[in-house]
Design a protein around this motif. Structure first.
Motif, short mmCIF file in Angstrom:
data_model
loop_
_atom_site.label_atom_id
_atom_site.label_comp_id
_atom_site.label_asym_id
_atom_site.label_seq_id
_atom_site.Cartn_x
_atom_site.Cartn_y
_atom_site.Cartn_z
N ALA A 58 35.86 41.57 37.07
CA ALA A 58 36.82 40.46 36.94
C ALA A 58 37.67 40.31 38.20
O ALA A 58 37.83 39.20 38.73
N ASP A 59 38.22 41.43 38.69
CA ASP A 59 39.01 41.37 39.93
C ASP A 59 38.14 40.99 41.11
O ASP A 59 38.55 40.20 41.97
N ALA A 79 43.63 46.23 43.63
CA ALA A 79 43.56 44.77 43.57
C ALA A 79 44.91 44.14 43.93
O ALA A 79 44.95 43.09 44.59
N SER A 80 46.02 44.77 43.54
CA SER A 80 47.32 44.18 43.85
C SER A 80 47.60 44.19 45.35
O SER A 80 48.17 43.25 45.90
N LEU A 81 47.17 45.27 46.04
CA LEU A 81 47.32 45.30 47.49
C LEU A 81 46.46 44.22 48.14
O LEU A 81 46.91 43.50 49.03
N ILE A 82 45.23 44.08 47.70
CA ILE A 82 44.34 43.08 48.28
C ILE A 82 44.91 41.67 48.05
O ILE A 82 44.91 40.84 48.97
N ASP A 83 45.42 41.41 46.84
CA ASP A 83 46.06 40.12 46.59
C ASP A 83 47.19 39.88 47.57
O ASP A 83 47.34 38.78 48.12
N ARG A 84 48.00 40.91 47.80
CA ARG A 84 49.13 40.77 48.72
C ARG A 84 48.66 40.50 50.14
O ARG A 84 49.21 39.64 50.83
N LEU A 85 47.64 41.22 50.59
CA LEU A 85 47.12 41.00 51.93
C LEU A 85 46.57 39.59 52.08
O LEU A 85 46.79 38.92 53.10
N LEU A 86 45.87 39.10 51.06
CA LEU A 86 45.35 37.74 51.10
C LEU A 86 46.48 36.71 51.06
O LEU A 86 46.39 35.66 51.72
N SER A 118 37.96 47.31 55.60
CA SER A 118 37.46 45.95 55.46
C SER A 118 37.90 45.44 54.10
O SER A 118 37.55 46.04 53.06
N ILE A 119 38.67 44.38 54.07
CA ILE A 119 39.13 43.82 52.80
C ILE A 119 37.94 43.43 51.94
O ILE A 119 37.93 43.68 50.73
N ARG A 120 36.91 42.86 52.54
CA ARG A 120 35.73 42.45 51.76
C ARG A 120 35.03 43.65 51.12
O ARG A 120 34.59 43.57 49.98
N LYS A 121 34.94 44.75 51.85
CA LYS A 121 34.33 45.95 51.27
C LYS A 121 35.17 46.50 50.13
O LYS A 121 34.64 46.94 49.11
N LEU A 122 36.49 46.48 50.30
CA LEU A 122 37.37 46.94 49.23
C LEU A 122 37.20 46.09 47.97
O LEU A 122 37.19 46.62 46.86
N VAL A 123 37.05 44.80 48.15
CA VAL A 123 36.86 43.90 47.01
C VAL A 123 35.57 44.24 46.27
O VAL A 123 35.53 44.23 45.04
N ALA A 139 49.58 40.60 60.92
CA ALA A 139 50.89 40.74 60.29
C ALA A 139 51.18 42.22 60.08
O ALA A 139 50.27 43.05 60.04
N ILE A 140 52.46 42.50 59.92
CA ILE A 140 52.93 43.86 59.64
C ILE A 140 53.77 43.79 58.37
O ILE A 140 54.67 42.94 58.26
N LEU A 141 53.48 44.68 57.43
CA LEU A 141 54.19 44.75 56.16
C LEU A 141 54.78 46.14 55.97
O LEU A 141 54.28 47.11 56.53
N ARG A 142 55.79 46.22 55.16
CA ARG A 142 56.33 47.52 54.77
C ARG A 142 55.41 48.15 53.72
O ARG A 142 55.01 47.46 52.77
N LYS A 143 55.11 49.42 53.86
CA LYS A 143 54.33 50.11 52.84
C LYS A 143 55.10 50.20 51.52
O LYS A 143 54.52 50.11 50.45
N SER A 144 56.41 50.38 51.62
CA SER A 144 57.22 50.66 50.44
C SER A 144 57.18 49.54 49.41
O SER A 144 57.06 49.80 48.22
N ASP A 145 57.29 48.31 49.86
CA ASP A 145 57.33 47.20 48.91
C ASP A 145 56.39 46.05 49.29
O ASP A 145 56.39 45.00 48.65
#
Length: 197
Positions: free
Chosen positions: A162-163, A4-11, A151-156, A36-42
């Motif tokens: 609750a999440d 959920a924290s990764l999905i929140d970050r992507l959104l 797919s972000i929607r499938k992950l959700v 967009a491109i993000l660092r995996k580390s943080d």
């Protein structure tokens, strides 16, 4: 299990980093795709971009993002194996190839090819996959020797209730924003010279 924290970050990245650029791009006559491109580390943002087809029909959101990424000084970039690639829309065949050639081992997307066709009236991704590669919707290999797509929607949908409920509400709000961007693009697309508008 979905994170959920990764999905929140992507959104967050879609909503706060990609959408503002896309809104400007759509006002200029571009389609509403971004990346967009993000660092995996943080999970920090390296770069976010949007479609720039009015400059060059090859500058899809993902391609334009990769172009800008490789224009950055090397010290500001990470190895693509250490990065997360996020696309607002499921990448077309051009963008799938570029993500592969750039060496990413993953990508995440919010809207599917079917959404691009049905909700945003941009059917070219599926038409090209069918006409050129003879692939039906969903026919490409979403997990292969190069990368795994999500797919972000499938992950959700895999999250606890609750999440799931909270993130579905976030996605719905973002979707409404994209609906408005789509209306703007559709109303003005005849004014540009993008080959496949």
């Amino acid at each position: 299990m979905s994170d959920a924290s990764l999905i929140d970050r992507l959104l967050d990245v879609v909503e706060h980093d990609i959408v503002p650029k896309t809104a400007d791009g759509v006002r200029q006559g571009n389609k509403l795709f971004g990346a967009a491109i993000l660092r995996k580390s943080d999970r920090s943002l390296i770069i976010a971009e949007t479609n720039n087809e009015i400059e060059n029909p090859l500058w899809h959101g993902e391609i334009h993002c990769l172009k800008r990424f490789y224009e950055m000084p090397k010290a500001e970039r990470v190895d693509t194996s250490d990065a997360i690639f996020v696309a607002t829309h499921e990448p077309c065949s051009l963008c799938l190839s570029a993500i592969t050639w750039a060496g990413f081992d993953n990508f995440y997307y919010l809207f599917s090819h079917e959404d691009s066709r049905d909700s945003f009236a941009i059917p070219h991704d599926l038409k090209i996959l069918k006409e050129v590669f003879r692939l039906d919707p969903g026919g490409y290999n979403a997990e292969n020797a190069y990368w795994k797509s999500f797919s972000i929607r499938k992950l959700v949908r895999e999250l606890p209730p609750a999440d799931r409920t909270r993130l579905e509400a976030r996605i719905e709000a973002i979707s409404r924003r994209y609906d408005a961007l789509s209306d703007t693009y559709q109303a003005s697309k005849a004014d540009n010279d993008i080959p496949l508008n």
